[in-house]
Write a protein that holds these residues in place. Structure first.
Motif, PDB file in Angstrom:
ATOM      1  N   ALA A  77       0.919   3.936  -2.962  1.00 21.69           N
ATOM      2  CA  ALA A  77       0.616   5.346  -2.712  1.00 21.69           C
ATOM      3  C   ALA A  77       1.739   6.245  -3.228  1.00 21.69           C
ATOM      4  O   ALA A  77       1.491   7.315  -3.797  1.00 21.69           O
ATOM      5  CB  ALA A  77       0.400   5.568  -1.214  1.00 21.69           C
TER       6      ALA A  77
ATOM      7  N   SER B  25       0.824  -1.210   0.000  1.00 24.34           N
ATOM      8  CA  SER B  25       0.000   0.000   0.000  1.00 24.34           C
ATOM      9  C   SER B  25       0.854   1.254   0.000  1.00 24.34           C
ATOM     10  O   SER B  25       0.564   2.225  -0.719  1.00 24.34           O
ATOM     11  CB  SER B  25      -0.928   0.000   1.220  1.00 24.34           C
ATOM     12  OG  SER B  25      -1.799  -1.097   1.190  1.00 24.34           O
TER      13      SER B  25
ATOM     14  N   LYS C 221     -14.368  -0.247  10.524  1.00 23.87           N
ATOM     15  CA  LYS C 221     -12.947  -0.472  10.249  1.00 23.87           C
ATOM     16  C   LYS C 221     -12.459  -1.857  10.694  1.00 23.87           C
ATOM     17  O   LYS C 221     -11.353  -2.241  10.361  1.00 23.87           O
ATOM     18  CB  LYS C 221     -12.102   0.642  10.871  1.00 23.87           C
ATOM     19  CG  LYS C 221     -12.341   0.896  12.347  1.00 23.87           C
ATOM     20  CD  LYS C 221     -11.458   0.031  13.195  1.00 23.87           C
ATOM     21  CE  LYS C 221     -11.771   0.225  14.667  1.00 23.87           C
ATOM     22  NZ  LYS C 221     -11.651  -1.002  15.421  1.00 23.87           N
TER      23      LYS C 221
ATOM     24  N   SER D 193     -12.776   5.687   0.917  1.00 25.13           N
ATOM     25  CA  SER D 193     -11.315   5.849   0.903  1.00 25.13           C
ATOM     26  C   SER D 193     -10.762   5.921   2.315  1.00 25.13           C
ATOM     27  O   SER D 193      -9.774   5.257   2.655  1.00 25.13           O
ATOM     28  CB  SER D 193     -10.942   7.123   0.131  1.00 25.13           C
ATOM     29  OG  SER D 193     -11.426   7.072  -1.189  1.00 25.13           O
TER      30      SER D 193
ATOM     31  N   GLY E 198      -8.374   3.101   4.561  1.00 29.10           N
ATOM     32  CA  GLY E 198      -7.170   3.411   5.330  1.00 29.10           C
ATOM     33  C   GLY E 198      -7.279   2.911   6.757  1.00 29.10           C
ATOM     34  O   GLY E 198      -6.334   2.319   7.303  1.00 29.10           O
TER      35      GLY E 198
END
Length: 236
Positions: free
Chosen positions: A50, A46, A134, A153, A157
């Motif tokens: 990014a 990730s 989450k 989004s 995260g």
């Protein structure tokens, strides 16, 4: 260069290629440093992804649109976890009462503490809604987040951070409390760490992996049923 990127972003090819390349690179980098248990390959992948998106000035919305094809695979991958569950069914039947007794409270706490901390820090409603799911596996968490008005989004995260943290804290808690039962450790990893915790549980053993699958699946079901309802009640 910009014209080439625009042309590639018009199809899923670039997003899928970047995702797979980042995943392969993350696995190889971790193998090179001894594969630390607290750092899953998806975290490194990730971060690499990014960085590439920022370097190439690719908007996340454009990337996500292309990577949506990969998201379709999350559902079948989750359903495939039913096989290890079936193999460990005798052990699951033996513990169904304590598992069902702790599940609703644990799923509630998993959502409540993150939302509560964010609320105390003055986070806006969209952020609160984004953190509620989450601890739920991504295919279900996306639907919950969209339903209660959160940002997918931001939720993704939080999902990544939660999975990484769950791997570390569940392992630390088990050592401090002297817990060696793979069933308990696996269930805690799946309940708190969703797919990342489940992957780590399978590295511990098939029993831990099966109970992690159970914890992840049941948490997703309970959250999908109760979180939207609870959100409406609290919002009212």
């Amino acid at each position: 260069m910009n014209e080439l990127l625009d042309h590639l972003l018009a199809t899923p090819i670039l997003a899928i290629a970047l995702t797979l390349a980042a995943n392969v690179a993350g696995i190889r980098l971790l193998k090179a440093v001894g594969t630390p248990a607290w750092c899953p390959p998806v975290l490194v992948a990730s971060l690499l992804l990014a960085g590439v998106l920022a370097l190439l000035s690719i908007d996340y919305a454009d990337y996500r649109r292309g990577a949506a094809w990969l998201m379709l695979l999350l559902g079948p991958a989750t359903v495939a976890l039913g096989l290890p569950l079936h193999e460990q069914m005798p052990q699951i039947r033996a513990l169904w009462r304590p598992l069902l007794a702790c599940l609703p409270l644990a799923a509630l706490l998993a959502a409540a503490y993150a939302v509560g901390i964010a609320w105390l820090l003055g986070a806006p409603p969209e952020t609160l809604a984004s953190l509620a799911a989450k601890s739920v596996t991504a295919p279900i968490a996306i639907g919950i987040t969209e339903q209660i008005g959160g940002s997918v989004s931001l939720m993704m995260g939080g999902l990544l951070i939660t999975g990484v943290a769950a791997i570390g804290f569940v392992g630390l808690g088990a050592r401090l409390l002297g817990i060696h039962d793979e069933r308990i450790i696996g269930f805690a990893l799946g309940l708190n760490g969703h797919a990342l915790g489940t992957v780590h549980a399978f590295e511990i053993g098939p029993v831990a992996g099966a109970f992690a699958s159970l914890g992840m699946s049941l948490t997703g079901i309970v959250s999908a049923l109760l979180l939207p309802l609870a959100w409406r009640l609290v919002g009212a």
